[in-house]
Each structure stands twice: as structure tokens, then as C-alpha cells.
Write an enzyme that holds these catalytic residues in place. Structure first.
Site, short mmCIF file in Angstrom:
data_model
loop_
_atom_site.label_atom_id
_atom_site.label_comp_id
_atom_site.label_asym_id
_atom_site.label_seq_id
_atom_site.Cartn_x
_atom_site.Cartn_y
_atom_site.Cartn_z
N TYR A 1 0.83 -1.20 0.00
CA TYR A 1 0.00 0.00 0.00
C TYR A 1 0.87 1.25 0.00
CZ TYR A 1 -2.93 3.73 1.91
OH TYR A 1 -3.56 4.93 2.12
N ALA A 2 1.86 1.28 0.89
CA ALA A 2 2.76 2.42 0.97
C ALA A 2 3.52 2.60 -0.35
CB ALA A 2 3.74 2.24 2.11
#
Length: 453
Positions: free
Chosen positions: A254-255
Site C-alpha cells: 500500500y505504501a
């Protein structure tokens, strides 16, 4: 004599049959010709139809040909997206500002947590707001429908569609000359990336690029404010996290997709002159929040008498987050929109340098998860059944802390809601929304509690 008569009859009969065959043949040819003509005409009309929808003329925006194309495109493609003229009327009405010099904002992810709150705030001050959301099932779609219903009461229309749908986005940009895009649609969550990684690539990268492609071709090009994440700081150990700290060590997919989004934004700013502002949100919470967030599912489990898992780090230190109340995040989003400069491109061509910004939006006061649970115990008047366990290696980071001095300098961002006050408003909403009768702390009914939801 008889033989002569028989021969004559046979000849007449043959001539008659020959005549009938010629007549039938002529009718068959005529019928075939008509059928071929009709089929050819139908194919030609279909080709013209699809050519008209998909053809983007090279003419200048101001030429009569462009207006003919736009009108035809609108009339034809309306049928595909929600019901023609009535649907288009809703789109125009919702996106039209009601105040002088008001903004016209396309909000992606408008049925989401932050998207719904921002849409409401923009509408309340007189801006035009059009939402788009695909109502996916990452968490309970009924909650998203509830937000949609709330927005509809304030004449905010949400188009049900996906930002990966180029035809739909093109249609919306044809109808509305948006001044701004508030891009909040994304596949959220750190842990879910281990189960469905492709959804993050499709939405956070593919969807973002598709949106930027549409914006670069728009005339005028709207300015874009979009949601990055505090997750981009990853394994950074310098605190508080500042915008100039390194973000090249993401701890989760996600990051990584959000970091990729920041680099993609730089590219489109550099090549096409798009005005882009990234906002790194720090653990947003509040009414109408996301059920996958700890404060939300802690509340759910505690009211049901179920145990909760409280994480500590691998070396037994407390996990802490810079919890940021939704109203403060909304103020930051609106501040970024109001100070966003115009894009400098036109028709996909850059005409000059454009604004490119990145800001932290946090509360600047990290609170441990243990303290979060203590506050919820007090508000719910329930003793939590806690299982204290080591944080799994699934992409979560142990600590976040925002430095918001840059956002304060540029648009006066200043968070004002502490965690206790914010959670009180959330719990009051939660109990009301889910119809839970609980022996909750009487402070929830305090006349000083003015939760907007």
C-alpha cells in the site's frame, strides 16, 4: 391431330413455367437487394455511431466542429451512463457552484469516509460537487450507501462508476468544466495488500494514471489535490515525520503504491503542466469512518463482549499513531484546494511550470493504542478483554508522528481535536447508527457535544 394438340399444350405449359421462374427470380433479386441495402445502411449507421462517440477531433476547443462533437458525444454516450438527459441534468446540477467564484470539484471516492465528509463541506459553503465511486466490497457497501444517502439529501450526486473507466471519465469531463479534482478513491489498508495485491495496483496506480490522462486532455485543466498517505514514510525513524524526510523504504505494498503515486504526479506535472498537491493523511478517524480501522472494530468488538488484539512491537514497546480527527482533515483538504494554483497545460501540452506540492495532514500528538482502548472503555463503560500480542510483520509500522508546519504556513492548517473529544463523537455516532442500546458514559449526551453527524 391429338398428338399435335398435346404438343401445343406442353409448349404453352413450358412457356408458362419459364415465365413464373423469371418472375420469381426477379422478386428474389429485388428482395435480396432490399435486404442487402438495409443491412448495409444499418452497418453504416453503427459505424457512424461508434465513430462519433470515440473520435476526438484535432480542432481547437473554440471551433464550431468541437461543439458539434461535444454535443453529439454527450447525447449519444449519455445512454450508456445512467439514463440520458435526466442523468446528465443531475451531473450538471450537482457540479454547479452556488456562490460567486465557487469551485466545481470532482470528488473521487465520494462515498468513502474522507470523500463524503469533504463533499459535504464543499457543498455547504456553496461549491459545486460531483462524486464518483465504485461502491466496492472492501468493507460493508451498506455503509457507503448510507453516506450516499446523506449526500443526496444535500443535492450531491454520486456517479456509480470506476476511475479506471476512461469512457465514463471522458463523459464527465465533456459535461462539466471542473476547476478542481479531489482524488480520494483508492484501495486502502495495509494488511489487505497481502491478500489482494493486484487491487492496489489497479486502483492506486492504474486508476490514478487513468484520471491524470483525462485531466491532461481537459480544457481547462483542473488542479488536482489527492490523497497520499503517511505510510510512505515506511521505515523512517526520524520524528516527527517531515515532508523532506526519505520515503524510499516503504514497509507495505500500500505504501509503495502511494509513493509511486507521488512520483507519477511529479511526471505529469513536469510533462503536462498539471497542478498537483499530495496530502499525506495520518490515521484519520471519526463518524462514518472505515470499519477496517482499529478504533472502529475495537468499538464493535467491545460492545459485543468480544476480545480485542492490542499490538506491541517485537521488542515489547507500545504501538502509537498520530490519530487525526476527520474535521481537521477536511479543513486541510479544503485549504489545499483553495490554495491550489491553476494547471498550465492545454490539450495535453504544457505551457509553463505548474505547482507541485506535498503536505502532511496529522494531529501532531501520537497516542498509544493502549491509551486508545482506555478512552473507549471509558466512553462505552465497558472493560475490554485485551489480548496483548506482538505486531505481525505485515507492513504496519510501530509509530507515526506528523510535522504539519508546512501545511500551517501555506494554508493555515491547525488541528484542534484531541483523541478523547474525537472518539466521543465517533462513539455517539456509532451507537446511533447501529442502534445499540448500551450503558454508555453519560458524557456522550453532553449538550457541549456538537458532532456534525
Amino acid at each position: 391431330m391429338a398428338s399435335s394438340l398435346d404438343t401445343s399444350k406442353v409448349m404453352k405449359l413450358e412457356r408458362y413455367n419459364s415465365y413464373i421462374r423469371r418472375v420469381n427470380s426477379s422478386k428474389l433479386i429485388a428482395a435480396s437487394s432490399k435486404l442487402l441495402f438495409r443491412v448495409t445502411l444499418l452497418v453504416a449507421l453503427l459505424l457512424i455511431f461508434f465513430f462519433t462517440i470515440n473520435y476526438h477531433p484535432l480542432n481547437s476547443e473554440n471551433t464550431p466542429h468541437h461543439h458539434i462533437h461535444t454535443t453529439t458525444h454527450s447525447l449519444l454516450s449519455s445512454a450508456f451512463y445512467g439514463g440520458g438527459a435526466a442523468w446528465e441534468k443531475q451531473v450538471r446540477h450537482s457540479s454547479t457552484p452556488r456562490r460567486a467564484n465557487g469551485l466545481s470539484v470532482l470528488v473521487t471516492g465520494a462515498a468513502g469516509f474522507v470523500g463524503s465528509h469533504c463533499s459535504m463541506a464543499l457543498k455547504k459553503r456553496g461549491d459545486g460537487v460531483l462524486g464518483i465511486d465504485n461502491f466496492n466490497s472492501y468493507y460493508d457497501p451498506l455503509l457507503k450507501r448510507g453516506r450516499q444517502k446523506l449526500l443526496a439529501q444535500h443535492e450531491i450526486f454520486i456517479v456509480e462508476g470506476d476511475i479506471n473507466d476512461a469512457e465514463l471519465l471522458s463523459k464527465l469531463f465533456d459535461i462539466v468544466p471542473f476547476t478542481h479534482v479531489l482524488h480520494l478513491a483508492a484501495q486502502a489498508g495495509v494488511r489487505y495488500a497481502m491478500k489482494n495485491p493486484q487491487s492496489y495496483i489497479k486502483s492506486n496506480i492504474g486508476g490514478f494514471v487513468n484520471l491524470l490522462e483525462m485531466v491532461k486532455l481537459a480544457n481547462p485543466q483542473p488542479a488536482i489535490v489527492w490523497a497520499s498517505s503517511s505510510s510512505v514514510y515506511g521505515l523512517n525513524t526520524n520524528v516527527p515525520f517531515s515532508e523532506n524526510h526519505r520515503t524510499d523504504q516503504p514497509a507495505s505494498l500500500y505504501a509503495a503504491t502511494k509513493k509511486a503515486g507521488e512520483e507519477i504526479a511529479h511526471t505529469y506535472n513536469h510533462i503536462y503542466g498539471l497542478s498537483l498537491t499530495a496530502l499525506r493523511f495520518f490515521t484519520v478517524y471519526g463518524p462514518w469512518g472505515r470499519p477496517d480501522m482499529a478504533y472502529f472494530f475495537f468499538t464493535k468488538d467491545m460492545t459485543q463482549g468480544k476480545p480485542i488484539n492490542v499490538y506491541v512491537t517485537q521488542d515489547d514497546k507500545e504501538v502509537a499513531r498520530d490519530f487525526t480527527y476527520i474535521d481537521d482533515i477536511v479543513k486541510g483538504c479544503l485549504g489545499a484546494l483553495d490554495t491550489a494554483e491553476k494547471s498550465t497545460g492545454s490539450g495535453g501540452k504544457k505551457k509553463g511550470p505548474a505547482q507541485l506540492r506535498v503536505y502532511n495532514l496529522g494531529n501532531t500528538s501520537p497516542v498509544s493504542v493502549k491509551k486508545l482502548v482506555t478512552i473507549l472503555e471509558s466512553l462505552l463503560n465497558v472493560k475490554a478483554k485485551k489480548n496483548v500480542i506482538k505486531m505481525p510483520r505485515n507492513g504496519d509500522v510501530p509509530f507515526t508522528h506528523a510535522n504539519v508546519s508546512l501545511a500551517y504556513r501555506d494554508f493555515g492548517y491547525k488541528p484542534t481535536t484531541d483523541l478523547s473529544s474525537g472518539l466521543r463523537k465517533f462513539v455517539k455516532w456509532y451507537l446511533s447508527y447501529y442502534g445499540i442500546q448500551s450503558k454508555v458514559n453519560k458524557e456522550l449526551d453532553s449538550p457541549n457535544d456538537h458532532s456534525e453527524d
